[in-house]
Design an enzyme around this catalytic site. Structure first.
Site, PDB file in Angstrom:
ATOM      1  N   GLY A  11      18.739  81.075  37.119  1.00 30.57           N
ATOM      2  CA  GLY A  11      18.687  80.630  38.588  1.00 30.57           C
ATOM      3  C   GLY A  11      17.475  80.494  39.027  1.00 30.57           C
TER       4      GLY A  11
ATOM      5  CD  GLU B 163      19.145  86.804  42.130  1.00 27.37           C
ATOM      6  OE1 GLU B 163      19.102  85.500  41.687  1.00 27.37           O
ATOM      7  OE2 GLU B 163      19.977  87.495  41.765  1.00 27.37           O
ATOM      8  CG  ASP B 164      19.498  81.638  42.123  1.00 33.70           C
ATOM      9  OD1 ASP B 164      19.653  82.730  42.300  1.00 33.70           O
ATOM     10  OD2 ASP B 164      20.220  80.907  41.308  1.00 33.70           O
TER      11      ASP B 164
ATOM     12  CG  ASP C  68      27.852  83.508  47.624  1.00 32.05           C
ATOM     13  OD1 ASP C  68      27.926  83.210  48.713  1.00 32.05           O
ATOM     14  OD2 ASP C  68      28.623  83.172  46.560  1.00 32.05           O
TER      15      ASP C  68
ATOM     16  CE  LYS D 271      26.166  79.392  49.202  1.00 29.12           C
ATOM     17  NZ  LYS D 271      27.149  79.233  48.244  1.00 29.12           N
TER      18      LYS D 271
ATOM     19  CG  PHE E  57      28.886  75.399  44.908  1.00 26.13           C
ATOM     20  CD1 PHE E  57      28.949  76.741  44.548  1.00 26.13           C
ATOM     21  CD2 PHE E  57      28.295  74.328  44.009  1.00 26.13           C
ATOM     22  CE1 PHE E  57      28.311  77.125  43.272  1.00 26.13           C
ATOM     23  CE2 PHE E  57      27.856  74.876  42.694  1.00 26.13           C
ATOM     24  CZ  PHE E  57      27.984  76.043  42.442  1.00 26.13           C
ATOM     25  CB  VAL E  58      23.481  74.642  47.182  1.00 24.25           C
ATOM     26  CG1 VAL E  58      23.648  74.341  48.769  1.00 24.25           C
ATOM     27  CG2 VAL E  58      23.123  76.046  46.892  1.00 24.25           C
TER      28      VAL E  58
ATOM     29  CG  ASP F 278      24.630  76.993  37.323  1.00 29.44           C
ATOM     30  OD1 ASP F 278      24.346  78.257  38.080  1.00 29.44           O
ATOM     31  OD2 ASP F 278      25.741  77.191  36.589  1.00 29.44           O
TER      32      ASP F 278
ATOM     33  NE  ARG G  63      20.967  77.004  34.945  1.00 24.56           N
ATOM     34  CZ  ARG G  63      21.663  78.133  35.643  1.00 24.56           C
ATOM     35  NH1 ARG G  63      21.073  78.213  36.842  1.00 24.56           N
ATOM     36  NH2 ARG G  63      22.559  78.686  35.040  1.00 24.56           N
TER      37      ARG G  63
HETATM   38  P1  IMP Z   1      26.249  87.102  44.497  1.00 20.89           P
HETATM   39  O1  IMP Z   1      26.300  88.357  43.651  1.00 20.89           O
HETATM   40  O2  IMP Z   1      27.756  86.694  45.189  1.00 20.89           O
HETATM   41  O3  IMP Z   1      25.246  87.223  45.700  1.00 20.89           O
HETATM   42  O4  IMP Z   1      26.094  85.839  43.820  1.00 20.89           O
HETATM   43  C1  IMP Z   1      24.762  85.593  43.220  1.00 20.89           C
HETATM   44  C2  IMP Z   1      24.936  84.665  42.019  1.00 20.89           C
HETATM   45  O5  IMP Z   1      25.901  83.537  42.286  1.00 20.89           O
HETATM   46  C3  IMP Z   1      23.683  83.758  42.199  1.00 20.89           C
HETATM   47  O6  IMP Z   1      22.620  84.278  41.473  1.00 20.89           O
HETATM   48  C4  IMP Z   1      23.903  82.284  41.556  1.00 20.89           C
HETATM   49  O7  IMP Z   1      23.907  82.315  40.243  1.00 20.89           O
HETATM   50  C5  IMP Z   1      25.829  82.001  41.986  1.00 20.89           C
HETATM   51  N1  IMP Z   1      25.896  81.467  43.270  1.00 20.89           N
HETATM   52  C6  IMP Z   1      26.094  81.770  44.596  1.00 20.89           C
HETATM   53  N2  IMP Z   1      26.311  80.664  45.272  1.00 20.89           N
HETATM   54  C7  IMP Z   1      25.846  79.564  44.716  1.00 20.89           C
HETATM   55  C8  IMP Z   1      25.851  78.123  44.992  1.00 20.89           C
HETATM   56  O8  IMP Z   1      26.124  77.938  46.078  1.00 20.89           O
HETATM   57  N3  IMP Z   1      25.442  77.540  44.029  1.00 20.89           N
HETATM   58  C9  IMP Z   1      25.054  77.873  42.773  1.00 20.89           C
HETATM   59  N4  IMP Z   1      25.146  79.327  42.243  1.00 20.89           N
HETATM   60  C10 IMP Z   1      25.568  80.018  43.327  1.00 20.89           C
HETATM   61 MG    MG Z   2      21.296  83.929  39.742  1.00 17.64          MG
END
Ligand code: IMP
Ligand code: MG
Length: 182
Positions: free
Chosen positions: A49, A103-104, A107, A135, A156-157, A163, A169
């Site tokens: 990402g 990081e992208d 969440d 977020k 969701f984005v 992606d 992407r």
């Molecule tokens: P976390 O472990 O919940 O913080 O999630 C992190 C990963 O979930 C990110 O690195 C993304 O790959 C994916 N992700 C979370 N939210 C989104 C979104 O809105 N769009 C796309 N990928 C997301």
């Molecule tokens: Mg990621």
């Protein structure tokens, strides 16, 4: 007119434009340039990402630094160890270095917590997190990012590296899912 794109079965509308991203990425780079001057810095970008964000961010980084790209890979261990996470691609010596994870999006924060746990074993002097998107209402992790491009709602984005089922992407701005009117 809001630009709408279709990615697989979902419609997305433009949310953060290319210009807005560019301005914010330059500002993040400037903060990092100021905060890390004179330190031994290693950027670690988390694939897939963050590839586009890392690329643009690095163009505005003026301090001496290294960059490396990692992936988190989960594999099933024995029945007693359950799922085990492993970092792949890290071949820099982090001993005594200032590490900036790129990081992208953050969440729930679960991924970054796992990466932090694995990286702290590498002997870095400090580990900071720079995430383009965050977020806050979904976050339940330990490591809140130190550098945040945009705090966004839970929608969701896609685009700019992010992606939807591996598609989207390549979009050069960030799009938000359109609420379906049912
Ligand atoms: P976390 O472990 O919940 O913080 O999630 C992190 C990963 O979930 C990110 O690195 C993304 O790959 C994916 N992700 C979370 N939210 C989104 C979104 O809105 N769009 C796309 N990928 C997301
Ligand atoms: Mg990621």
């Amino acid at each position: 007119m809001i630009t709408v794109v279709q990615v697989l079965d979902k419609s997305f509308e433009e949310f953060i434009t290319r210009d807005e991203i560019q301005t914010e990425v330059e500002s993040l780079a400037e903060q990092i340039n100021n905060d890390f001057i004179g330190k031994e810095v290693v950027f670690i970008a988390v694939l897939n990402g963050s590839f586009m964000f890392a690329s643009d961010l690095m163009k505005s980084i003026s301090i001496e630094s290294e960059i490396s790209f990692i992936k988190m890979s989960s594999y099933s261990g024995t029945s007693t160890t359950g799922t085990v996470n492993k970092l792949i691609g890290l071949n820099n010596d982090l001993t005594g270095k200032s590490v900036i994870i790129v990081e992208d999006i953050i969440d729930t924060g679960i991924t970054i917590d796992e990466i932090m746990a694995l990286l702290t074993m590498e002997g870095a002097k400090e580990v900071k997190v720079c995430s383009l998107l965050y977020k806050p209402t979904a976050f339940k992790g330990t490591y809140k990012p130190d550098y945040i491009g945009f705090s966004i709602s839970n929608a969701f984005v896609v685009g700019y590296g992010l992606d939807y089922n591996e598609k989207g992407r390549n979009l050069d701005s960030i799009f938000k899912i359109k609420e379906s009117k049912t």
